[in-house]
Design a protein around this motif. Sequence first.
Motif, PDB file in Angstrom:
ATOM      1  N   TYR A 110      35.377  58.651  86.490  1.00  0.00           N
ATOM      2  CA  TYR A 110      36.118  58.431  85.764  1.00  0.00           C
ATOM      3  C   TYR A 110      36.813  59.422  84.532  1.00  0.00           C
ATOM      4  CZ  TYR A 110      41.780  57.794  85.043  1.00  0.00           C
ATOM      5  OH  TYR A 110      42.712  58.116  84.992  1.00  0.00           O
ATOM      6  N   GLY A 111      36.993  60.667  85.382  1.00  0.00           N
ATOM      7  CA  GLY A 111      37.557  61.375  84.161  1.00  0.00           C
ATOM      8  C   GLY A 111      36.104  61.674  83.012  1.00  0.00           C
ATOM      9  N   ASN A 112      36.282  62.063  81.781  1.00  0.00           N
ATOM     10  CA  ASN A 112      35.304  62.842  80.726  1.00  0.00           C
ATOM     11  C   ASN A 112      35.072  61.334  80.489  1.00  0.00           C
ATOM     12  OD1 ASN A 112      36.419  65.303  80.665  1.00  0.00           O
ATOM     13  ND2 ASN A 112      37.533  64.647  79.560  1.00  0.00           N
ATOM     14  N   LYS A 113      34.828  60.340  81.273  1.00  0.00           N
ATOM     15  CA  LYS A 113      34.531  58.806  80.423  1.00  0.00           C
ATOM     16  C   LYS A 113      33.365  58.746  81.046  1.00  0.00           C
ATOM     17  CE  LYS A 113      38.477  55.859  79.850  1.00  0.00           C
ATOM     18  NZ  LYS A 113      38.509  54.748  80.351  1.00  0.00           N
ATOM     19  N   GLU A 114      31.764  58.456  80.418  1.00  0.00           N
ATOM     20  CA  GLU A 114      30.104  58.061  80.384  1.00  0.00           C
ATOM     21  C   GLU A 114      29.989  57.511  82.269  1.00  0.00           C
ATOM     22  OE1 GLU A 114      26.400  56.222  78.920  1.00  0.00           O
ATOM     23  OE2 GLU A 114      28.078  56.275  78.296  1.00  0.00           O
ATOM     24  N   SER A 115      29.427  58.010  83.053  1.00  0.00           N
ATOM     25  CA  SER A 115      29.350  56.769  84.213  1.00  0.00           C
ATOM     26  C   SER A 115      28.634  55.420  84.280  1.00  0.00           C
ATOM     27  CB  SER A 115      28.568  58.212  85.572  1.00  0.00           C
ATOM     28  OG  SER A 115      27.108  57.694  84.464  1.00  0.00           O
ATOM     29  N   VAL A 116      28.894  54.564  85.085  1.00  0.00           N
ATOM     30  CA  VAL A 116      29.172  53.345  85.207  1.00  0.00           C
ATOM     31  C   VAL A 116      28.257  53.364  86.407  1.00  0.00           C
ATOM     32  CG1 VAL A 116      29.776  50.856  85.798  1.00  0.00           C
ATOM     33  CG2 VAL A 116      30.856  52.646  84.048  1.00  0.00           C
ATOM     34  N   GLU A 117      26.784  52.192  86.894  1.00  0.00           N
ATOM     35  CA  GLU A 117      25.718  52.292  87.265  1.00  0.00           C
ATOM     36  C   GLU A 117      26.875  50.722  87.735  1.00  0.00           C
ATOM     37  OE1 GLU A 117      21.679  50.747  88.350  1.00  0.00           O
ATOM     38  OE2 GLU A 117      22.074  51.638  87.002  1.00  0.00           O
ATOM     39  N   THR A 118      26.960  51.063  89.268  1.00  0.00           N
ATOM     40  CA  THR A 118      27.717  49.786  90.186  1.00  0.00           C
ATOM     41  C   THR A 118      27.289  49.645  91.549  1.00  0.00           C
ATOM     42  OG1 THR A 118      30.331  49.090  90.885  1.00  0.00           O
ATOM     43  CG2 THR A 118      29.247  52.170  91.258  1.00  0.00           C
ATOM     44  N   ASN A 119      27.305  48.564  91.678  1.00  0.00           N
ATOM     45  CA  ASN A 119      26.874  47.642  93.245  1.00  0.00           C
ATOM     46  C   ASN A 119      27.655  48.602  94.212  1.00  0.00           C
ATOM     47  OD1 ASN A 119      24.338  46.227  92.014  1.00  0.00           O
ATOM     48  ND2 ASN A 119      26.245  44.295  91.596  1.00  0.00           N
ATOM     49  N   GLN A 173      41.938  58.902  91.195  1.00  0.00           N
ATOM     50  CA  GLN A 173      40.604  59.077  92.099  1.00  0.00           C
ATOM     51  C   GLN A 173      39.529  58.550  90.656  1.00  0.00           C
ATOM     52  OE1 GLN A 173      40.509  62.476  93.824  1.00  0.00           O
ATOM     53  NE2 GLN A 173      43.124  62.317  94.347  1.00  0.00           N
ATOM     54  N   ILE A 174      38.427  58.162  91.699  1.00  0.00           N
ATOM     55  CA  ILE A 174      36.972  58.292  90.345  1.00  0.00           C
ATOM     56  C   ILE A 174      36.391  59.055  91.441  1.00  0.00           C
ATOM     57  CG2 ILE A 174      37.205  56.277  89.858  1.00  0.00           C
ATOM     58  CD1 ILE A 174      35.679  54.694  91.696  1.00  0.00           C
ATOM     59  N   LYS A 175      34.888  59.825  90.677  1.00  0.00           N
ATOM     60  CA  LYS A 175      33.832  60.140  91.757  1.00  0.00           C
ATOM     61  C   LYS A 175      32.253  59.535  91.227  1.00  0.00           C
ATOM     62  CE  LYS A 175      35.499  65.096  90.333  1.00  0.00           C
ATOM     63  NZ  LYS A 175      34.835  65.898  90.307  1.00  0.00           N
ATOM     64  N   GLY A 176      32.107  59.277  92.881  1.00  0.00           N
ATOM     65  CA  GLY A 176      30.503  59.234  92.631  1.00  0.00           C
ATOM     66  C   GLY A 176      29.672  59.624  92.424  1.00  0.00           C
ATOM     67  N   ASP A 177      28.230  59.982  92.193  1.00  0.00           N
ATOM     68  CA  ASP A 177      26.989  59.852  92.166  1.00  0.00           C
ATOM     69  C   ASP A 177      26.907  61.571  93.116  1.00  0.00           C
ATOM     70  OD1 ASP A 177      26.349  58.958  93.800  1.00  0.00           O
ATOM     71  OD2 ASP A 177      25.138  57.671  92.826  1.00  0.00           O
ATOM     72  N   ASP A 178      27.442  61.518  93.973  1.00  0.00           N
ATOM     73  CA  ASP A 178      27.127  62.099  95.218  1.00  0.00           C
ATOM     74  C   ASP A 178      28.735  63.491  94.824  1.00  0.00           C
ATOM     75  OD1 ASP A 178      28.966  61.012  96.421  1.00  0.00           O
ATOM     76  OD2 ASP A 178      28.339  60.884  98.012  1.00  0.00           O
ATOM     77  N   SER A 179      29.003  63.906  93.837  1.00  0.00           N
ATOM     78  CA  SER A 179      30.401  63.898  93.916  1.00  0.00           C
ATOM     79  C   SER A 179      31.365  64.277  94.838  1.00  0.00           C
ATOM     80  CB  SER A 179      29.965  66.099  93.267  1.00  0.00           C
ATOM     81  OG  SER A 179      28.689  65.631  92.895  1.00  0.00           O
ATOM     82  N   THR A 180      31.360  62.378  95.652  1.00  0.00           N
ATOM     83  CA  THR A 180      32.569  62.013  96.557  1.00  0.00           C
ATOM     84  C   THR A 180      33.630  61.376  95.466  1.00  0.00           C
ATOM     85  OG1 THR A 180      30.624  61.886  98.732  1.00  0.00           O
ATOM     86  CG2 THR A 180      32.823  61.212  98.669  1.00  0.00           C
ATOM     87  N   SER A 181      34.563  61.878  96.084  1.00  0.00           N
ATOM     88  CA  SER A 181      35.954  61.309  95.171  1.00  0.00           C
ATOM     89  C   SER A 181      36.103  60.092  96.332  1.00  0.00           C
ATOM     90  CB  SER A 181      37.341  62.352  95.225  1.00  0.00           C
ATOM     91  OG  SER A 181      36.789  63.475  94.350  1.00  0.00           O
ATOM     92  N   TYR A 182      36.832  59.155  95.741  1.00  0.00           N
ATOM     93  CA  TYR A 182      37.306  57.737  96.162  1.00  0.00           C
ATOM     94  C   TYR A 182      38.758  57.310  95.459  1.00  0.00           C
ATOM     95  CZ  TYR A 182      32.462  57.530  96.965  1.00  0.00           C
ATOM     96  OH  TYR A 182      31.465  57.389  97.675  1.00  0.00           O
TER      97      TYR A 182
END
Length: 394
Positions: A110-119, A173-182
């Motif tokens: 989310y934004g400029n924050k570091e990505s989080v690995e999530t289930n 909106q958050i972004k996934g590792d495939d650049s998909t937005s949710y």
Amino acid sequence: MIRHLFKLIWNRKKSNFLLITEMFFSFMVLFAVISFVLYNYHNYKKPLGLNHQNVWQLSFRPNADSVGQAKAIQEQMIQRLKSFPEVEAASLAHNNVPFAFSSWSIDVSYGNKESVETNNYEVQDAYKDVFQLSVDQGRWFGPQDAAALHASVVINQVLKDQLFGEEEALGKQIKGDDSTSYTVVGVMPHYRADSEFAVEEPALFRRINLEKAKPDQLYASLLIKVKPGADVVFEEKMVKDLSRIAKDWTIEVTTLEKMRQSKAKLTWVPMMAMAVVCGFLIFNVALGLFGVLWYNINRRYSEIGLRRALGATTRQIRNQFVGEVLVMATFGLLLGLLLAAQFPLLHVFQLSAEIYWQGIGAAALLIFLLVIVCAVYPSWQAAKIHPAVALHEE
């Protein structure tokens, strides 16, 4: 008296070295085992966030000429399942269902924050009803999200805290590792699907939309919520009816309660093995303490007799031997404490410092209790020595 005991044991440190070393290793082993047990106990007390009672999993292995044909057959099976009066709700899902030996994780940011690995969980709208999930912020996704520009997702509180902190998550909106937005439409307070002893991890739920699903995508798991009292008779009837629709398909049925028990064994078995090891260790320490005390009594027979002749009471004699063993245990525990204290200070294994300090306190208490129990009878025997008999033998 206490100062005298410490000085006495320190002057005999060479002869007591093995026993002090034994206390040190006993403390470290107990500390490790108790910390492991406390870690699992703390996790066990936390809410799962889902109700797995009366939930069954149906696993499919299709035998069809094409994925499209398999999807059509699967849709017929779902409609047939929903027609059973014993079935309250049904939802397709991937194989990473609660308590399964399967996982699927993605990175979200989310934004400029570091990505989080999530289930990552892909489920249908009825998944909430199957597990009686609660959403305390926002809502669960539904048919109204089918035409949304960005896919609607529900997250748990752990992921919300890591991505947004104190900031509001709904509508963001958050972004996934495939650049998909949710788009976040709901936040769940808890969701622990791995095990009742596992720590809660970030979780994200995506909506299954069969109309927009990939042509080659087939969901192999179906979760159903059955009414209380549904038994093997209903299971046989259900499988028989489904087999008529999906000929030559392999259909397996299991309850999530059995899956929970299988997953729990991964924690219970190591804890039981550690308990057995600790039991043997404590038994050996007890034998060592008895041996040392009996040896000291026989070697210091004249000393005990002389002290009794000079007016020492049976209580003073008893307290001296108990005190000497407690001082030896203290020396061993001090060495162990220096090492064990590094765990909470350095955040080893990323466990809570509270668990480590509780483990240190419980291990030290058990060692002192063991020492007192083992020293009571030999010291009582030493206190019974008659001064005239002891001095006469000398």
